[in-house]
Design a protein around this motif. Structure first.
Motif, PDB file in Angstrom:
ATOM      1  N   LYS A 149       0.715  -1.109   0.054  1.00 16.17           N
ATOM      2  CA  LYS A 149      -0.100  -0.128  -0.025  1.00 16.17           C
ATOM      3  C   LYS A 149       0.878   1.362  -0.087  1.00 16.17           C
ATOM      4  CE  LYS A 149      -4.338   2.083   2.046  1.00 16.17           C
ATOM      5  NZ  LYS A 149      -5.218   1.698   3.052  1.00 16.17           N
ATOM      6  N   LEU A 150       0.370   2.487  -0.547  1.00 11.49           N
ATOM      7  CA  LEU A 150       0.973   3.572  -0.394  1.00 11.49           C
ATOM      8  C   LEU A 150       0.057   4.413   0.715  1.00 11.49           C
ATOM      9  CD1 LEU A 150       1.105   4.937  -4.068  1.00 11.49           C
ATOM     10  CD2 LEU A 150       2.990   4.230  -2.875  1.00 11.49           C
ATOM     11  N   LEU A 151       1.274   4.806   1.506  1.00 13.01           N
ATOM     12  CA  LEU A 151       0.706   5.663   2.536  1.00 13.01           C
ATOM     13  C   LEU A 151       1.370   7.164   2.677  1.00 13.01           C
ATOM     14  CD1 LEU A 151       1.091   3.205   5.426  1.00 13.01           C
ATOM     15  CD2 LEU A 151      -0.879   3.641   3.898  1.00 13.01           C
ATOM     16  N   ASN A 152       0.378   8.167   2.947  1.00 15.06           N
ATOM     17  CA  ASN A 152       0.894   9.424   2.890  1.00 15.06           C
ATOM     18  C   ASN A 152       1.071   9.930   4.451  1.00 15.06           C
ATOM     19  OD1 ASN A 152       1.255  12.232   2.746  1.00 15.06           O
ATOM     20  ND2 ASN A 152      -0.448  12.391   1.502  1.00 15.06           N
ATOM     21  N   ALA A 153       2.432  10.508   4.688  1.00 16.28           N
ATOM     22  CA  ALA A 153       2.805  10.905   6.271  1.00 16.28           C
ATOM     23  C   ALA A 153       1.780  11.843   6.746  1.00 16.28           C
ATOM     24  CB  ALA A 153       3.926  11.282   6.331  1.00 16.28           C
ATOM     25  N   ALA A 154       1.281  12.639   5.834  1.00 13.08           N
ATOM     26  CA  ALA A 154       0.258  13.839   6.435  1.00 13.08           C
ATOM     27  C   ALA A 154      -0.960  13.203   6.816  1.00 13.08           C
ATOM     28  CB  ALA A 154      -0.080  14.754   5.055  1.00 13.08           C
ATOM     29  N   ASP A 155      -1.349  11.824   6.329  1.00 14.56           N
ATOM     30  CA  ASP A 155      -2.551  11.137   6.886  1.00 14.56           C
ATOM     31  C   ASP A 155      -2.561  10.767   8.163  1.00 14.56           C
ATOM     32  OD1 ASP A 155      -3.659  11.814   4.174  1.00 14.56           O
ATOM     33  OD2 ASP A 155      -3.491   9.981   3.597  1.00 14.56           O
ATOM     34  N   PHE A 156      -1.064  10.814   8.778  1.00 14.65           N
ATOM     35  CA  PHE A 156      -1.148  10.199  10.123  1.00 14.65           C
ATOM     36  C   PHE A 156      -0.483  11.070  11.071  1.00 14.65           C
ATOM     37  CE2 PHE A 156      -1.382   6.838   6.966  1.00 14.65           C
ATOM     38  CZ  PHE A 156      -1.890   6.023   7.497  1.00 14.65           C
ATOM     39  N   GLY A 157      -0.748  12.222  10.750  1.00 11.38           N
ATOM     40  CA  GLY A 157      -0.216  13.273  11.692  1.00 11.38           C
ATOM     41  C   GLY A 157       1.002  14.190  11.447  1.00 11.38           C
ATOM     42  N   ALA A 158       1.726  13.734  10.442  1.00 12.37           N
ATOM     43  CA  ALA A 158       3.058  14.461  10.032  1.00 12.37           C
ATOM     44  C   ALA A 158       2.677  15.766   9.422  1.00 12.37           C
ATOM     45  CB  ALA A 158       3.665  13.729   9.317  1.00 12.37           C
ATOM     46  N   ALA A 159       3.370  16.748   9.535  1.00 12.65           N
ATOM     47  CA  ALA A 159       3.223  18.063   8.930  1.00 12.65           C
ATOM     48  C   ALA A 159       4.081  17.765   7.328  1.00 12.65           C
ATOM     49  CB  ALA A 159       3.593  19.219   9.741  1.00 12.65           C
ATOM     50  N   GLN A 160       4.017  16.766   6.869  1.00 14.28           N
ATOM     51  CA  GLN A 160       4.834  16.536   5.703  1.00 14.28           C
ATOM     52  C   GLN A 160       3.828  15.616   4.717  1.00 14.28           C
ATOM     53  OE1 GLN A 160       8.859  14.606   4.218  1.00 14.28           O
ATOM     54  NE2 GLN A 160       8.359  14.501   6.145  1.00 14.28           N
ATOM     55  N   ARG A 161       3.767  16.051   3.449  1.00 16.05           N
ATOM     56  CA  ARG A 161       3.015  15.229   2.327  1.00 16.05           C
ATOM     57  C   ARG A 161       4.091  14.313   1.842  1.00 16.05           C
ATOM     58  NH1 ARG A 161       1.307  19.761  -1.282  1.00 16.05           N
ATOM     59  NH2 ARG A 161       2.626  20.815  -0.071  1.00 16.05           N
ATOM     60  N   ARG A 162       4.311  13.135   2.444  1.00 13.83           N
ATOM     61  CA  ARG A 162       5.261  12.375   2.032  1.00 13.83           C
ATOM     62  C   ARG A 162       4.642  10.723   1.643  1.00 13.83           C
ATOM     63  NH1 ARG A 162      10.755  12.317   2.993  1.00 13.83           N
ATOM     64  NH2 ARG A 162      11.956  10.553   2.971  1.00 13.83           N
ATOM     65  N   VAL A 163       4.711  10.516   0.433  1.00 16.81           N
ATOM     66  CA  VAL A 163       3.819   9.383   0.005  1.00 16.81           C
ATOM     67  C   VAL A 163       4.976   8.137  -0.234  1.00 16.81           C
ATOM     68  CG1 VAL A 163       2.436   8.125  -1.725  1.00 16.81           C
ATOM     69  CG2 VAL A 163       2.091  10.502  -1.027  1.00 16.81           C
ATOM     70  N   ARG A 164       4.717   6.878   0.470  1.00 17.95           N
ATOM     71  CA  ARG A 164       5.892   6.064   0.478  1.00 17.95           C
ATOM     72  C   ARG A 164       5.094   4.761   0.185  1.00 17.95           C
ATOM     73  NH1 ARG A 164       8.689   9.532  -0.825  1.00 17.95           N
ATOM     74  NH2 ARG A 164      10.540  10.090  -0.241  1.00 17.95           N
ATOM     75  N   LEU A 165       5.893   3.833  -0.502  1.00  9.08           N
ATOM     76  CA  LEU A 165       5.281   2.342  -0.645  1.00  9.08           C
ATOM     77  C   LEU A 165       5.485   1.586   0.493  1.00  9.08           C
ATOM     78  CD1 LEU A 165       4.069   0.072  -2.414  1.00  9.08           C
ATOM     79  CD2 LEU A 165       6.219  -0.386  -3.445  1.00  9.08           C
ATOM     80  N   PHE A 166       4.895   0.865   1.213  1.00  4.49           N
ATOM     81  CA  PHE A 166       5.015  -0.194   2.283  1.00  4.49           C
ATOM     82  C   PHE A 166       4.587  -1.604   1.647  1.00  4.49           C
ATOM     83  CE2 PHE A 166       5.121   3.785   4.310  1.00  4.49           C
ATOM     84  CZ  PHE A 166       6.122   3.829   5.124  1.00  4.49           C
ATOM     85  N   MET A 167       5.342  -2.440   2.448  1.00  4.97           N
ATOM     86  CA  MET A 167       4.930  -3.971   2.218  1.00  4.97           C
ATOM     87  C   MET A 167       5.084  -4.526   3.612  1.00  4.97           C
ATOM     88  SD  MET A 167       6.905  -7.310   0.409  1.00  4.97           S
ATOM     89  CE  MET A 167       7.746  -7.646   2.076  1.00  4.97           C
ATOM     90  N   ILE A 168       3.894  -5.160   3.989  1.00  2.00           N
ATOM     91  CA  ILE A 168       3.866  -6.336   5.109  1.00  2.00           C
ATOM     92  C   ILE A 168       3.817  -7.556   4.627  1.00  2.00           C
ATOM     93  CG2 ILE A 168       2.591  -7.027   7.203  1.00  2.00           C
ATOM     94  CD1 ILE A 168       1.450  -4.140   7.277  1.00  2.00           C
ATOM     95  N   ALA A 169       4.562  -8.417   5.262  1.00  2.00           N
ATOM     96  CA  ALA A 169       4.568  -9.722   4.900  1.00  2.00           C
ATOM     97  C   ALA A 169       4.590 -10.699   6.037  1.00  2.00           C
ATOM     98  CB  ALA A 169       5.831 -10.172   4.077  1.00  2.00           C
ATOM     99  N   ALA A 170       3.835 -11.937   5.930  1.00  2.00           N
ATOM    100  CA  ALA A 170       3.561 -12.822   7.054  1.00  2.00           C
ATOM    101  C   ALA A 170       3.750 -14.255   6.479  1.00  2.00           C
ATOM    102  CB  ALA A 170       2.445 -12.680   7.865  1.00  2.00           C
ATOM    103  N   ARG A 171       4.387 -14.851   7.569  1.00  2.00           N
ATOM    104  CA  ARG A 171       4.808 -16.279   7.010  1.00  2.00           C
ATOM    105  C   ARG A 171       3.720 -17.209   7.791  1.00  2.00           C
ATOM    106  NH1 ARG A 171       9.689 -18.871   5.893  1.00  2.00           N
ATOM    107  NH2 ARG A 171       9.922 -21.174   6.398  1.00  2.00           N
ATOM    108  N   ASP A 172       3.285 -17.347   9.009  1.00  2.35           N
ATOM    109  CA  ASP A 172       2.584 -18.266   9.612  1.00  2.35           C
ATOM    110  C   ASP A 172       1.494 -17.698  10.607  1.00  2.35           C
ATOM    111  OD1 ASP A 172       4.216 -17.494  11.720  1.00  2.35           O
ATOM    112  OD2 ASP A 172       5.389 -18.986  11.813  1.00  2.35           O
TER     113      ASP A 172
END
Length: 434
Positions: free
Chosen positions: A201-224
């Protein structure tokens, strides 16, 4: 993430001070979920994850100044916000080494066997090969293949969860066959082949309370265990006087600066010469235009704003903090023009003032701009903590691409067909010019 490319040489370990806190020195009921950090840079991802409750076992990077910064943080005992008695990177092994020279035993706690597993393996391999600010050589750049080292260590360490971060340009990055999105498919399949389900997913730091419009790609992976969800936004942009969702308004750059200490005079950069007049004529949120590159579907030129001549809009969160000594200009209430300082940029990235960056001013800007925004990392870390806490064993399945990923990949393919030859020629000309 570190900006430096991998270099040869043996791993050098910064010996941390002996402390009582650690994954092996406390009773089971008191241990914090463990984190191994790769491509740690100046520690933005670690900072956020430790705020969420994780304990960093080891952190590593090839950049010497980044490792000196982490060493200084460890020695200074920077407190973990809201967690009395805990300090960032307490007891962590700090390893100055290229990723390809690391072995799992280097990263595990001393005295443990190969059966020991971290709860989370996290990191962001260098993003320059995929960034719109770079030459976008992607997988052809040696740094673009460092994710394979990440995958290899994940296969050997078998973490319960993986957190991977990179620039949003990775969504449409082309593989060697020229297919937009091919690199992301390669990354997903590489983790699936070693037994991990993935969610992107792409997440924008400004959407989580940061005073910065910074969009980055994140990946979460799980095994078990079940594949964690990404956090829901807590903030949003005002449209007129209303919010689309029931969230708080974005934190503006003006609001942020009003709560910051006055910058030291020696850290302030003022415009000089003709630049003063150029900036005075700008409307906030605009800049001096770059020379337009004529393209098939843009006969008037494909232009942008010059990165060193942009006037920030104080009524919005800041633009993305870059790894350069030319952050955006701001116009204060009295009309004074100055650049954002490196300390202000660090605070926009979520670093506390006690996080003492080492090296030259240029190195500090580079470390700050390459870091993961800590507020986003903390929110993701909370979701990972919920998964670790549930301890429920399942066989997860990869989540489908977000719908916008398909749209951007298709658009990029169309753009490449329309303008690919012209852009390749322009890129070759730039490379020949040095």
């Amino acid at each position: 993430m570190s900006s430096a490319a991998a270099t040869s040489g043996h791993a050098a370990r910064f010996e941390p001070p002996r402390v009582s806190e650690g994954p092996l020195s406390t009773p089971n009921s008191e241990r914090k979920p463990t984190l191994i950090s790769l491509f740690s840079g100046a520690g933005g991802l670690d900072l956020g994850l430790e705020r969420a409750g994780f304990h960093t076992v080891s952190a590593t990077d090839v950049d010497a100044n980044c490792m000196k910064t982490l060493q200084k943080v460890q020695e200074s005992k920077v407190p973990v916000r809201g967690q009395e008695g805990r300090f960032h990177l307490a007891g962590a092994k700090l390893l100055h080494a290229p990723a390809e020279e690391l072995k799992p035993a280097d990263l595990r706690p001393d005295g443990t066997t190969s059966r020991w597993r971290p709860d989370v393996l996290a990191g962001g391999p260098p993003c320059q090969p995929f960034s719109s600010a770079g030459r976008q050589r992607g997988i052809e750049d040696p740094r673009g293949k460092l994710f394979l080292e990440f995958v290899s260590l994940a296969e050997q360490l078998k973490p319960r969860l993986i957190l991977f971060e990179n620039v949003r340009g990775l969504v449409t990055a082309k593989d060697p066959s020229g297919e937009p999105g091919g690199v992301l498919r390669l990354i997903r399949s590489s983790f699936e082949e070693i037994g991990y389900a993935t969610r992107f997913k792409l997440l924008n730091a400004a959407d989580f309370g940061a005073a910065q419009r910074r969009v980055r790609l994140f990946m979460i992976a799980a095994r078990d265990r079940s594949l964690p969800e990404f956090p829901e936004p807590t903030h949003g942009r005002l449209v007129g006087d209303t919010l689309i969702d029931e969230v708080k308004p974005w934190v503006t750059l003006g609001e942020f600066l009003s709560g910051q200490p006055a910058p030291a005079p020696e850290e302030i950069v003022y415009p000089t010469g003709s630049l003063v007049q150029e900036l005075q004529e700008l409307v906030p949120g605009t800049g001096v235009k770059s020379v337009g590159i004529v393209e098939a579907n843009r006969p008037s030129g494909h232009w942008g704003y010059r990165q060193d001549r942009f006037l920030a809009d104080l009524s919005l969160p800041a633009r993305t903090i870059r790894a350069a000594t030319t952050p955006d200009w701001i116009r204060l209430e009295d009309g004074t023009l100055r650049r954002l300082t490196w300390r202000e940029c660090a605070a926009l990235q979520g670093f506390p003032r006690g996080w003492e960056f080492q090296g030259t001013v240029a190195s500090k800007f580079r470390q700050i701009g390459n870091a993961v925004q800590a507020d986003v990392a903390e929110k993701i870390g909370m979701m990972l903590m919920q998964s670790i806490g549930s301890n429920r064993k399942v066989t997860p399945k990869s989540a489908p691409w977000p719908s916008e990923f398909h749209k951007w990949m298709a658009y990029t393919a169309m753009e490449h067909q329309t303008n690919g030859e012209r852009r390749a020629a322009a890129r070759k000309q730039r490379e020949m010019a040095g």
